[in-house]
Design a protein around this motif. Structure first.
Motif, PDB file in Angstrom:
ATOM      1  N   ALA A 297      63.417   8.586  33.054  1.00 23.69           N
ATOM      2  CA  ALA A 297      63.526   9.905  33.910  1.00 23.69           C
ATOM      3  C   ALA A 297      62.021  10.398  34.048  1.00 23.69           C
ATOM      4  CB  ALA A 297      64.207  10.762  33.167  1.00 23.69           C
ATOM      5  N   THR A 298      61.018  10.088  33.081  1.00 25.22           N
ATOM      6  CA  THR A 298      60.013  10.890  33.171  1.00 25.22           C
ATOM      7  C   THR A 298      59.080   9.940  34.227  1.00 25.22           C
ATOM      8  OG1 THR A 298      58.953   9.417  31.284  1.00 25.22           O
ATOM      9  CG2 THR A 298      59.818  11.690  30.637  1.00 25.22           C
ATOM     10  N   VAL A 299      59.149   8.515  34.139  1.00 19.48           N
ATOM     11  CA  VAL A 299      58.401   7.680  35.050  1.00 19.48           C
ATOM     12  C   VAL A 299      58.970   8.140  36.348  1.00 19.48           C
ATOM     13  CG1 VAL A 299      57.849   5.600  35.818  1.00 19.48           C
ATOM     14  CG2 VAL A 299      58.211   6.151  33.462  1.00 19.48           C
ATOM     15  N   SER A 300      60.084   8.061  36.805  1.00 17.80           N
ATOM     16  CA  SER A 300      60.790   8.498  37.875  1.00 17.80           C
ATOM     17  C   SER A 300      60.197  10.047  38.463  1.00 17.80           C
ATOM     18  CB  SER A 300      62.105   8.677  37.950  1.00 17.80           C
ATOM     19  OG  SER A 300      62.770   7.392  37.683  1.00 17.80           O
ATOM     20  N   TYR A 301      60.322  10.871  37.553  1.00 21.06           N
ATOM     21  CA  TYR A 301      59.653  12.317  38.097  1.00 21.06           C
ATOM     22  C   TYR A 301      58.278  12.197  38.380  1.00 21.06           C
ATOM     23  CZ  TYR A 301      58.231  17.054  37.878  1.00 21.06           C
ATOM     24  OH  TYR A 301      57.773  18.254  38.134  1.00 21.06           O
ATOM     25  N   GLY A 302      57.316  11.172  37.900  1.00 16.80           N
ATOM     26  CA  GLY A 302      56.074  11.105  38.141  1.00 16.80           C
ATOM     27  C   GLY A 302      55.897  10.605  39.468  1.00 16.80           C
ATOM     28  N   LEU A 303      56.911   9.586  39.946  1.00 12.26           N
ATOM     29  CA  LEU A 303      56.947   8.960  41.180  1.00 12.26           C
ATOM     30  C   LEU A 303      57.613   9.720  42.375  1.00 12.26           C
ATOM     31  CD1 LEU A 303      58.008   5.407  39.932  1.00 12.26           C
ATOM     32  CD2 LEU A 303      55.516   6.316  40.614  1.00 12.26           C
ATOM     33  N   ASN A 304      58.118  10.740  41.956  1.00 15.82           N
ATOM     34  CA  ASN A 304      58.568  11.688  42.761  1.00 15.82           C
ATOM     35  C   ASN A 304      59.924  11.438  43.421  1.00 15.82           C
ATOM     36  OD1 ASN A 304      58.958  14.347  43.987  1.00 15.82           O
ATOM     37  ND2 ASN A 304      57.918  13.695  46.213  1.00 15.82           N
ATOM     38  N   ARG A 305      60.743  10.657  42.600  1.00 14.41           N
ATOM     39  CA  ARG A 305      62.158  10.097  43.096  1.00 14.41           C
ATOM     40  C   ARG A 305      63.068  10.123  41.906  1.00 14.41           C
ATOM     41  NH1 ARG A 305      59.612   4.495  43.126  1.00 14.41           N
ATOM     42  NH2 ARG A 305      60.838   3.399  41.281  1.00 14.41           N
ATOM     43  N   ARG A 306      64.238  10.225  42.337  1.00 13.55           N
ATOM     44  CA  ARG A 306      65.254   9.884  41.261  1.00 13.55           C
ATOM     45  C   ARG A 306      65.901   8.540  41.303  1.00 13.55           C
ATOM     46  NH1 ARG A 306      67.308  14.604  38.622  1.00 13.55           N
ATOM     47  NH2 ARG A 306      66.522  16.656  39.562  1.00 13.55           N
ATOM     48  N   SER A 307      65.558   7.998  40.361  1.00 17.82           N
ATOM     49  CA  SER A 307      66.216   6.387  40.258  1.00 17.82           C
ATOM     50  C   SER A 307      66.054   5.792  39.079  1.00 17.82           C
ATOM     51  CB  SER A 307      65.066   5.561  41.106  1.00 17.82           C
ATOM     52  OG  SER A 307      65.625   4.204  41.109  1.00 17.82           O
ATOM     53  N   TYR A 308      67.036   5.136  38.711  1.00 19.46           N
ATOM     54  CA  TYR A 308      67.135   4.365  37.350  1.00 19.46           C
ATOM     55  C   TYR A 308      66.329   3.092  37.413  1.00 19.46           C
ATOM     56  CZ  TYR A 308      70.900   7.583  36.210  1.00 19.46           C
ATOM     57  OH  TYR A 308      71.591   8.936  35.979  1.00 19.46           O
ATOM     58  N   GLU A 309      66.215   2.575  38.531  1.00 21.46           N
ATOM     59  CA  GLU A 309      65.470   1.302  38.869  1.00 21.46           C
ATOM     60  C   GLU A 309      64.000   1.212  38.951  1.00 21.46           C
ATOM     61  OE1 GLU A 309      67.421  -0.767  42.199  1.00 21.46           O
ATOM     62  OE2 GLU A 309      69.007  -1.114  41.061  1.00 21.46           O
ATOM     63  N   LEU A 310      63.390   0.886  38.021  1.00 19.97           N
ATOM     64  CA  LEU A 310      61.610   0.938  38.065  1.00 19.97           C
ATOM     65  C   LEU A 310      61.217  -0.656  37.815  1.00 19.97           C
ATOM     66  CD1 LEU A 310      61.475   3.881  35.428  1.00 19.97           C
ATOM     67  CD2 LEU A 310      61.161   4.016  37.893  1.00 19.97           C
ATOM     68  N   THR A 311      60.019  -0.733  38.383  1.00 15.36           N
ATOM     69  CA  THR A 311      59.597  -2.075  38.332  1.00 15.36           C
ATOM     70  C   THR A 311      58.807  -2.160  37.114  1.00 15.36           C
ATOM     71  OG1 THR A 311      57.626  -1.436  39.601  1.00 15.36           O
ATOM     72  CG2 THR A 311      59.466  -2.167  41.118  1.00 15.36           C
ATOM     73  N   ILE A 312      58.222  -3.369  36.582  1.00 15.50           N
ATOM     74  CA  ILE A 312      57.554  -3.697  35.551  1.00 15.50           C
ATOM     75  C   ILE A 312      56.011  -2.745  35.862  1.00 15.50           C
ATOM     76  CG2 ILE A 312      56.404  -5.131  33.965  1.00 15.50           C
ATOM     77  CD1 ILE A 312      58.598  -7.116  34.393  1.00 15.50           C
ATOM     78  N   ALA A 313      55.566  -2.926  37.206  1.00 22.87           N
ATOM     79  CA  ALA A 313      54.474  -2.487  37.290  1.00 22.87           C
ATOM     80  C   ALA A 313      54.480  -0.876  37.264  1.00 22.87           C
ATOM     81  CB  ALA A 313      53.928  -2.762  38.830  1.00 22.87           C
ATOM     82  N   GLU A 314      55.349  -0.264  37.539  1.00 19.56           N
ATOM     83  CA  GLU A 314      55.712   1.136  37.628  1.00 19.56           C
ATOM     84  C   GLU A 314      55.851   1.488  36.339  1.00 19.56           C
ATOM     85  OE1 GLU A 314      58.119   2.056  41.643  1.00 19.56           O
ATOM     86  OE2 GLU A 314      59.166   1.725  39.837  1.00 19.56           O
ATOM     87  N   LYS A 315      56.420   0.928  35.293  1.00 19.91           N
ATOM     88  CA  LYS A 315      56.456   1.179  33.952  1.00 19.91           C
ATOM     89  C   LYS A 315      55.107   0.871  33.219  1.00 19.91           C
ATOM     90  CE  LYS A 315      61.452   0.424  33.092  1.00 19.91           C
ATOM     91  NZ  LYS A 315      62.384  -0.251  32.290  1.00 19.91           N
ATOM     92  N   GLN A 316      54.272   0.404  33.654  1.00 17.86           N
ATOM     93  CA  GLN A 316      52.792   0.083  33.051  1.00 17.86           C
ATOM     94  C   GLN A 316      51.929   0.764  33.745  1.00 17.86           C
ATOM     95  OE1 GLN A 316      52.422  -4.325  33.697  1.00 17.86           O
ATOM     96  NE2 GLN A 316      53.647  -4.781  31.841  1.00 17.86           N
ATOM     97  N   ASP A 317      52.250   1.625  34.640  1.00 18.92           N
ATOM     98  CA  ASP A 317      51.056   2.540  35.298  1.00 18.92           C
ATOM     99  C   ASP A 317      50.803   3.863  34.474  1.00 18.92           C
ATOM    100  OD1 ASP A 317      49.541   3.838  36.955  1.00 18.92           O
ATOM    101  OD2 ASP A 317      51.047   4.357  38.508  1.00 18.92           O
ATOM    102  N   ALA A 318      49.635   3.614  33.909  1.00 12.61           N
ATOM    103  CA  ALA A 318      49.416   4.945  33.044  1.00 12.61           C
ATOM    104  C   ALA A 318      48.819   5.945  33.556  1.00 12.61           C
ATOM    105  CB  ALA A 318      48.077   4.275  31.720  1.00 12.61           C
ATOM    106  N   SER A 319      48.430   5.698  35.000  1.00 13.67           N
ATOM    107  CA  SER A 319      47.793   6.821  35.960  1.00 13.67           C
ATOM    108  C   SER A 319      48.913   7.865  36.049  1.00 13.67           C
ATOM    109  CB  SER A 319      47.452   6.418  37.368  1.00 13.67           C
ATOM    110  OG  SER A 319      48.489   5.644  37.933  1.00 13.67           O
ATOM    111  N   ASN A 320      50.031   7.386  35.943  1.00 15.79           N
ATOM    112  CA  ASN A 320      51.289   8.491  36.187  1.00 15.79           C
ATOM    113  C   ASN A 320      51.326   9.250  34.933  1.00 15.79           C
ATOM    114  OD1 ASN A 320      53.652   9.721  36.073  1.00 15.79           O
ATOM    115  ND2 ASN A 320      55.009   8.086  36.707  1.00 15.79           N
ATOM    116  N   LYS A 321      50.981  10.536  35.145  1.00 15.46           N
ATOM    117  CA  LYS A 321      50.805  11.243  33.687  1.00 15.46           C
ATOM    118  C   LYS A 321      52.246  11.759  32.967  1.00 15.46           C
ATOM    119  CE  LYS A 321      46.405  11.547  33.995  1.00 15.46           C
ATOM    120  NZ  LYS A 321      45.386  10.554  33.070  1.00 15.46           N
TER     121      LYS A 321
END
Length: 395
Positions: A297-321
């Motif tokens: 949920a925190t990753v999705s918020y940082g990406l400005n979307r509501r989704s349960y599906e996240l890619t490995i790259a998105e989960k590894q992106d430390a620039s997303n605070k």
């Protein structure tokens, strides 16, 4: 002398009425008897009177029936249906921007406030004075006199409000959309206020107003300023925390951040357990996850979307605070508007041995917990299987 003249000479009577049959003294009583026999008896006269009265009653009844069934309905066509007032119960009437007087009148009739649109329009013509009914919510009564209902709607100081319902877990952007629609204030005015959260007494680390926009039902007075609206919502959040005994601004911010994650990750029945698992992850003794919360949920918020599906790259992106997979500890701020129960869970977490949780059935809210990654992965497989059986539900 002739016989004729003899007869005339011997008739020496004076011409009295006594000599005429029926006019003599002996006939007076007979005449009275005849008159008495010709006049009806008292019983007959009473009977005739009763018949006349009954006939008159039937005529009156016929007139009443005719008036009720034909005349009054006919005359009613020329009268305006209206309630006598003052009204009963409560009716909340919403007037949206662009509603015509006809639309407002129809709404009032549909909700049982006035008896007819005609009565409402006549009241407008008599007492409107060129005024317009402002958009908002009006607390009225059912079965009001149309003129009274109009007076109440024109009295914006006491009866008109702007209604906004803010749901739990709503994000700041979603809250602003609701407020803009309810108040007709441009959304960018709310967004501009969010860029300076310090003006509302938020701590310096707060990046915006997220987490402080208290969910609930609001009725703002007409012509409310956007800053006043935001201040009311923020103050409501602070009061909730203060009532719980949390007065330090920094601690309030921390609890709101945790509560917003709890609300996004779990159903109400699991708030306390998920809170306990989060605290276990935040513990300096945590060797299982290295201090990471690992919240989708925190990753999705940082990406400005509501989704349960996240890619490995998105989960590894430390620039997303807000990425709690790549960054240990809490995100830089709340990710939604938490309610009282999730805030209470953040303040009073359950003592559990878990580090992991996953909702394996989005319909029932069934949540599985684990203390090890291997056990958690088995639970994730249950979730994956459910998603396969329910296409489109886990996006």
């Amino acid at each position: 002398m002739s016989p004729l003249s003899h007869d005339r000479s011997e008739d020496t009577s004076t011409g009295s009425l006594d000599a005429i049959p029926g006019f003599g003294p002996d006939d007076e009583d007979g005449r009275r008897d005849r008159d008495r026999r010709a006049r009806p008896s008292r019983r007959v006269r009473r009977r005739r009177t009763a018949v006349v009265i009954a006939a008159l009653a039937l005529v009156v009844a016929a007139v009443v029936v005719l008036t009720t069934t034909l005349v009054l309905p006919f005359m009613a066509r020329f009268q305006t249906p209206d309630y006598p007032g003052p009204g009963r119960d409560t009716a909340v009437v919403t007037v949206t921007k662009g509603d015509t007087n006809l639309a407002i009148g129809n709404t009032l009739v549909e909700q049982g406030v006035v008896a007819s649109v005609k009565a409402f329009n006549e009241a407008l013509q008599k007492q409107g004075g060129g005024k317009f009914i402002q958009p908002g919510q009006y607390q009225l009564k059912k079965e009001m006199k149309a003129s009274d209902a109009l007076s109440a709607m024109l009295d914006t100081t006491t009866n008109a409000v702007q209604y906004a319902a803010i749901s739990q877990n709503a994000r700041q952007s979603e809250v602003f959309d609701v407020l803009a629609k309810a108040t007709n204030i441009p959304v960018d005015e709310f967004q501009a206020l969010a860029k300076n959260p310090r003006q509302f007494g938020l701590p310096a680390k707060a990046p915006n107003l997220e987490g402080y926009l208290r969910p609930g039902e609001y009725r703002f007075p007409l012509n409310s300023k956007p800053k006043d609206i935001i201040a009311q919502m923020v103050n409501n959040t602070k009061k909730t925390l203060t009532d719980m005994g949390v007065t330090d601004p920094g601690e309030q911010f921390r609890l709101l951040t945790i509560a917003s994650i709890i609300e996004a990750e779990a159903g109400e029945a699991d708030y306390a357990k998920v809170s306990g698992a989060i605290y276990n992850r935040l513990s300096p003794d945590n060797k299982e996850t290295g201090g990471r919360i690992d919240s989708d949920a925190t990753v999705s918020y940082g990406l400005n979307r509501r989704s349960y599906e996240l890619t490995i790259a998105e989960k590894q992106d430390a620039s997303n605070k807000y990425n709690t997979f790549a960054n240990p500890g809490l995100p830089i701020g709340p990710i939604g508007s938490p309610g009282t129960k999730s805030i209470d869970a953040a303040k009073n977490p359950a003592k559990v041995p878990y580090y992991y949780w996953v909702t394996v059935n989005l319909d029932t809210g069934e949540t599985r917990y684990a203390t090890t990654l291997a056990e958690h992965q088995r639970n994730v497989q249950l979730y994956t299987a459910w998603c396969s059986q329910n296409p489109g539900r886990c996006k």
